[in-house]
Every structure is written in structure tokens, then in C-alpha cells.
Design an enzyme around this catalytic site. Sequence first.
Site, PDB file in Angstrom:
ATOM      1  N   GLY A  71      46.912 -42.840  13.122  1.00  0.00           N
ATOM      2  CA  GLY A  71      47.738 -43.608  14.055  1.00  0.00           C
ATOM      3  C   GLY A  71      47.441 -43.260  15.501  1.00  0.00           C
TER       4      GLY A  71
ATOM      5  CB  SER B  52      44.949 -48.293  18.103  1.00  0.00           C
ATOM      6  OG  SER B  52      43.643 -47.813  17.955  1.00  0.00           O
TER       7      SER B  52
ATOM      8  CD  GLU C 277      37.343 -42.693  13.644  1.00  0.00           C
ATOM      9  OE1 GLU C 277      38.269 -42.047  14.154  1.00  0.00           O
ATOM     10  OE2 GLU C 277      37.384 -43.918  13.438  1.00  0.00           O
TER      11      GLU C 277
ATOM     12  CD  GLU D  34      31.863 -52.781  25.604  1.00  0.00           C
ATOM     13  OE1 GLU D  34      32.540 -52.310  24.665  1.00  0.00           O
ATOM     14  OE2 GLU D  34      31.258 -53.866  25.523  1.00  0.00           O
TER      15      GLU D  34
HETATM   16  C1  LIG Z   1      38.244 -52.491  11.483  1.00  0.00           C
HETATM   17  C2  LIG Z   1      39.064 -51.681  12.422  1.00  0.00           C
HETATM   18  C3  LIG Z   1      39.774 -50.592  11.949  1.00  0.00           C
HETATM   19  C4  LIG Z   1      40.552 -49.832  12.828  1.00  0.00           C
HETATM   20  N1  LIG Z   1      41.258 -48.786  12.303  1.00  0.00           N
HETATM   21  C5  LIG Z   1      42.037 -48.049  13.125  1.00  0.00           C
HETATM   22  C6  LIG Z   1      42.833 -46.988  12.601  1.00  0.00           C
HETATM   23  O1  LIG Z   1      42.821 -46.716  11.411  1.00  0.00           O
HETATM   24  N2  LIG Z   1      43.613 -46.288  13.446  1.00  0.00           N
HETATM   25  C7  LIG Z   1      43.644 -46.559  14.790  1.00  0.00           C
HETATM   26  O2  LIG Z   1      44.354 -45.869  15.506  1.00  0.00           O
HETATM   27  N3  LIG Z   1      42.921 -47.576  15.328  1.00  0.00           N
HETATM   28  C8  LIG Z   1      42.110 -48.318  14.522  1.00  0.00           C
HETATM   29  N4  LIG Z   1      41.373 -49.356  15.038  1.00  0.00           N
HETATM   30  C9  LIG Z   1      41.514 -49.684  16.458  1.00  0.00           C
HETATM   31  C10 LIG Z   1      40.291 -49.372  17.279  1.00  0.00           C
HETATM   32  O3  LIG Z   1      40.084 -47.993  17.393  1.00  0.00           O
HETATM   33  C11 LIG Z   1      40.542 -50.061  18.639  1.00  0.00           C
HETATM   34  O4  LIG Z   1      40.469 -51.443  18.386  1.00  0.00           O
HETATM   35  C12 LIG Z   1      39.512 -49.686  19.661  1.00  0.00           C
HETATM   36  O5  LIG Z   1      39.702 -48.354  20.055  1.00  0.00           O
HETATM   37  C13 LIG Z   1      39.551 -50.613  20.893  1.00  0.00           C
HETATM   38  O6  LIG Z   1      40.830 -50.683  21.433  1.00  0.00           O
HETATM   39  P1  LIG Z   1      41.517 -52.101  21.765  1.00  0.00           P
HETATM   40  O7  LIG Z   1      41.386 -52.956  20.548  1.00  0.00           O
HETATM   41  O8  LIG Z   1      42.887 -51.812  22.309  1.00  0.00           O
HETATM   42  O9  LIG Z   1      40.619 -52.758  22.900  1.00  0.00           O
HETATM   43  P2  LIG Z   1      40.649 -52.466  24.461  1.00  0.00           P
HETATM   44  O10 LIG Z   1      40.738 -51.011  24.698  1.00  0.00           O
HETATM   45  O11 LIG Z   1      41.677 -53.353  25.084  1.00  0.00           O
HETATM   46  O12 LIG Z   1      39.213 -52.938  24.879  1.00  0.00           O
HETATM   47  C14 LIG Z   1      38.865 -54.322  25.056  1.00  0.00           C
HETATM   48  C15 LIG Z   1      37.424 -54.377  25.598  1.00  0.00           C
HETATM   49  O13 LIG Z   1      37.359 -53.734  26.882  1.00  0.00           O
HETATM   50  C16 LIG Z   1      36.366 -52.715  26.863  1.00  0.00           C
HETATM   51  N5  LIG Z   1      36.797 -51.570  27.669  1.00  0.00           N
HETATM   52  C17 LIG Z   1      38.000 -50.946  27.611  1.00  0.00           C
HETATM   53  N6  LIG Z   1      38.021 -49.914  28.487  1.00  0.00           N
HETATM   54  C18 LIG Z   1      36.801 -49.870  29.085  1.00  0.00           C
HETATM   55  C19 LIG Z   1      36.186 -49.017  30.051  1.00  0.00           C
HETATM   56  N7  LIG Z   1      36.836 -47.986  30.570  1.00  0.00           N
HETATM   57  N8  LIG Z   1      34.907 -49.282  30.425  1.00  0.00           N
HETATM   58  C20 LIG Z   1      34.220 -50.325  29.887  1.00  0.00           C
HETATM   59  N9  LIG Z   1      34.754 -51.169  28.969  1.00  0.00           N
HETATM   60  C21 LIG Z   1      36.007 -50.942  28.562  1.00  0.00           C
HETATM   61  C22 LIG Z   1      36.261 -52.303  25.400  1.00  0.00           C
HETATM   62  O14 LIG Z   1      35.023 -51.693  25.112  1.00  0.00           O
HETATM   63  C23 LIG Z   1      36.420 -53.634  24.701  1.00  0.00           C
HETATM   64  O15 LIG Z   1      35.206 -54.335  24.659  1.00  0.00           O
HETATM   65  C24 LIG Z   1      40.590 -50.144  14.206  1.00  0.00           C
HETATM   66  C25 LIG Z   1      39.871 -51.244  14.690  1.00  0.00           C
HETATM   67  C26 LIG Z   1      39.125 -52.007  13.823  1.00  0.00           C
HETATM   68  C27 LIG Z   1      38.360 -53.174  14.375  1.00  0.00           C
END
Ligand SMILES: Cc1cc2nc3c(=O)[nH]c(=O)nc-3n(C[C@H](O)[C@H](O)[C@H](O)COP(=O)(O)OP(=O)(O)OC[C@H]3O[C@@H](n4cnc5c(N)ncnc54)[C@H](O)[C@@H]3O)c2cc1C
Length: 385
Positions: free
Chosen positions: A130, A132, A248, A372
Site C-alpha cells: 500500500g 500509491s 522490487e 521517467e
Molecule cells: C499494474 C499495476 C500494479 C500496481 N500495483 C501497485 C501496488 O500493488 N501497490 C502500490 O502502491 N501501487 C501500485 N501501482 C501504482 C504504481 O506504482 C503507480 O501507478 C506509479 O507509481 C505511478 O504513479 P501515478 O499512477 O500516481 O502517476 P503519476 O505519479 O501521476 O505520474 C503520471 C506521469 O507523470 C510522470 N511524472 C511524475 N512525476 C514526474 C517527475 N518528477 N519527473 C518526470 N515525470 C514525472 C510519470 O512518470 C507518469 O508518466 C500499480 C500500478 C500498475 C500499473
Amino acid sequence: MFDTFAIASLPEADESLRSAVRDIIVRCAKGMPTDQRARSWQGFSAEFSRMLGAEGFLGLTLPEQYGGRDRGPFSRFVVVEELLCAGAPVAAHWMADRQSAPLILNYGTETQRQFYIPRICRGEALFCIGMSEPGAGSDLAGVRTRAERRDGGWLLNGQKIWTTHAVHSDYMIALVRTSGTSADRQGGLSQLIVDLKAPGVTVRPITDLTGDAHFSEVFFDNVELGEDALIGNEGEGWKQVTAELAFERSGPERIYSSVVLLDAWIRHVQSSRQIAARADVSPLVGRITAEFATLRAMSIACTARLAAGESPVLEASIVKDRGTSFEQLLPIVIGDDLAAHPDEAVSDELYRTLLYVTHIAPSFSLRGGTREILRGIIARGMGLR
Ligand SMILES: Cc1cc2nc3c(=O)[nH]c(=O)nc-3n(C[C@H](O)[C@H](O)[C@H](O)COP(=O)(O)OP(=O)(O)OC[C@H]3O[C@@H](n4cnc5c(N)ncnc54)[C@H](O)[C@@H]3O)c2cc1C
């Protein structure tokens, strides 16, 4: 610059595990259709995980005193490679074995170690991660789920999202704010073990674009937790989470997500094309093989660093970035090849597999940290930021 990527080989004693793992996979995953096997990461079978535990293939990196096998990261590499190549359903033990147990071992109390780790090694305690939240994915320091100290424990309120297999899990290791506000960034974050059956926890599945519902939203509404829910020290969650993310990102997991499709396509080409026609795809197969072998060698080099007790954060980020690009390339080039042979009979199973991998592939470079973010870590590691 990259002298830390020293070529290493898998020790013979670990290589020798392969045939025993293959035997279990044959017993358990025999007859599974290819498009199901392509789901390996998402494939959930508590029975299969318990069987792996009983046969000694979980907790390979963990000490024997907690039910582990004391064998180290190379043996885990071999077992994971076998499981993913076969498309075995790994989801039930995946995160507990890779992340939660090492985290509890490194930061937990002796009582926590004795309570959780032996059950993880038997495939009986299922964990989800947990981290995100809406508004805190890449920017984990923005976590807002809050645990307040109460007499003898904690009161938890907030929401997590994208939590893989929360719906099947017994526990979540949650990154939460225990002091200050989101403006304090990394300060004031802690990790808590949350019993997902506790009153006030609601798990709501999310359907992804393939139609599967492997991840969820998780809501905490005045969830009461004991004092012993805290892992490590209050306020040190950020340091702990950074170490956890190195586990991870560093394994062979980041190379093999499309391998069941690759295997099925190569078998299709072998069986449906004349020798002369196969020459068309030879350069492509050669390119794929060369990339695969290089990435595998890089992943083994990371494993050697883990085996030496180091935390290969930079190297793991490079392997994950290049590995997920490779995994995403495979459905594209395989789809292009099949489209270039419209008169050729293609089995429904291969089509379904291609469709599934094509749909799920965009997530490969999101889960576990986006491309990124990894490139930012690599730039920092090279002294550019
Ligand atoms: C199949 C799958 C399984 C997952 N399982 C888990 C889980 O078990 N537990 C958990 O906690 N999470 C999980 N996640 C969540 C995952 O870790 C997040 O989706 C990921 O960290 C991206 O966060 P976000 O979706 O909030 O995107 P955002 O952080 O909003 O990012 C959106 C875009 O902006 C870019 N971006 C953001 N900040 C920057 C920066 N500083 N510089 C350049 N670019 C940037 C990102 O690279 C991305 O392209 C899972 C995701 C997927 C797809």
C-alpha cells in the site's frame, strides 16, 4: 561508469534447482491455456503458492530460523526465472516473498519476524503493498493516509489505490503519515502492517483495460490497529520504502512479462512456416535473443550485488527501464510479423495471448515506478542532478 555491472554467473548449486521447480510447475500448471499463462504476474493461485512453500521454493533468501532456506538471491533468480518462463501463477506469494518478508526481517521486531515470516515462507500469509494513493504515486512523499497514535495503538484513516491483489490478501504494508503534513514531504512517514479483515477496511476491485480486476482501491475508515502494527521506527518509513523498492526493481521480473507470448510465437513460426520462409524472421529472433541475453546478464549482475549485501538502486533502475522497454517491444514486433502473414493460420490461443499482452503492456513501465522516475534516479546516480 558502469563498473558495478560486473558480469556474474549463477552458481551451480542454484542452477541445480531448475529441474525440481519444473516438476512442480508441470504438476500444477499443466494444461493451462497460453493466454492464462501469459498472465503469470497476475495469476493468483493460493494452492500453487502453498505447494511452492511446502517444496521449499519460497523464502529462499530468508534465514532458516524463520522458516526460510538461507540460500540467497541467486537461488531466487533461478526459481523466479523458471516460474515466469512457464507462466506459472505467482501472484499469491509474489509480494510477500520478494518485499514484505525482507522488510519485516530488516526492520521488524522479533515478535513480528516470528509471527509473519514463517507463514510467508509456507505461502500462507498473503501481503499487498500500500504505497500509491490518489495524488501520491510517483510522488510518494505526498502520502496523506494518516495514522494517529491512540492508547495502545493507532487509528488509521485514508485511501490507497492500485493495490495489486488487495482483494485476496490478508495484510497490507501501508506507507502512512504518522506526524506532520504532506508539506513535510518525506518526514513523518511510517510503515504499518494492516490486517485487511479489520473493521473499517473496505477493498473495492478496479477492472483494468484487459477486463481483469487484479488491483483495487482500499479505504480505511477509523481502523483500529495495535501498537505492534508499526514496522521499524516511527518517521523512518521513507528510508524503509526506498530499500523495499530496490528489492522490487532488481529481479528478473522486469524482463520476462512477455516471454510466454514470445515462446508461443516462436513455436508458431517453427510449425507453420517452411524453412525458407523462416529466414524472414531470423534477424528479428536474433535481435530479440541478443537483447534478452544482455538484459539477463545485467539482472544477474544486480543479483550479485544483492548477494554481496549491497542495495543496487541505480543498477536496478537501469534494468527496469531497459527491461520494460523490451517487454513492451515484443507484442509490437510479434503483432507486426503475424499481420505481415495474413494467409497464415494462427491459433485462437496465440491470438488471445497477443491481444492480452498488447493490452497489458503499457502497465509494465508504470508498476513499480514509472520510466521517467527511474530515469531521474539514473541521472542522479550519474551525478547529473
Ligand atoms: C499494474 C499495476 C500494479 C500496481 N500495483 C501497485 C501496488 O500493488 N501497490 C502500490 O502502491 N501501487 C501500485 N501501482 C501504482 C504504481 O506504482 C503507480 O501507478 C506509479 O507509481 C505511478 O504513479 P501515478 O499512477 O500516481 O502517476 P503519476 O505519479 O501521476 O505520474 C503520471 C506521469 O507523470 C510522470 N511524472 C511524475 N512525476 C514526474 C517527475 N518528477 N519527473 C518526470 N515525470 C514525472 C510519470 O512518470 C507518469 O508518466 C500499480 C500500478 C500498475 C500499473
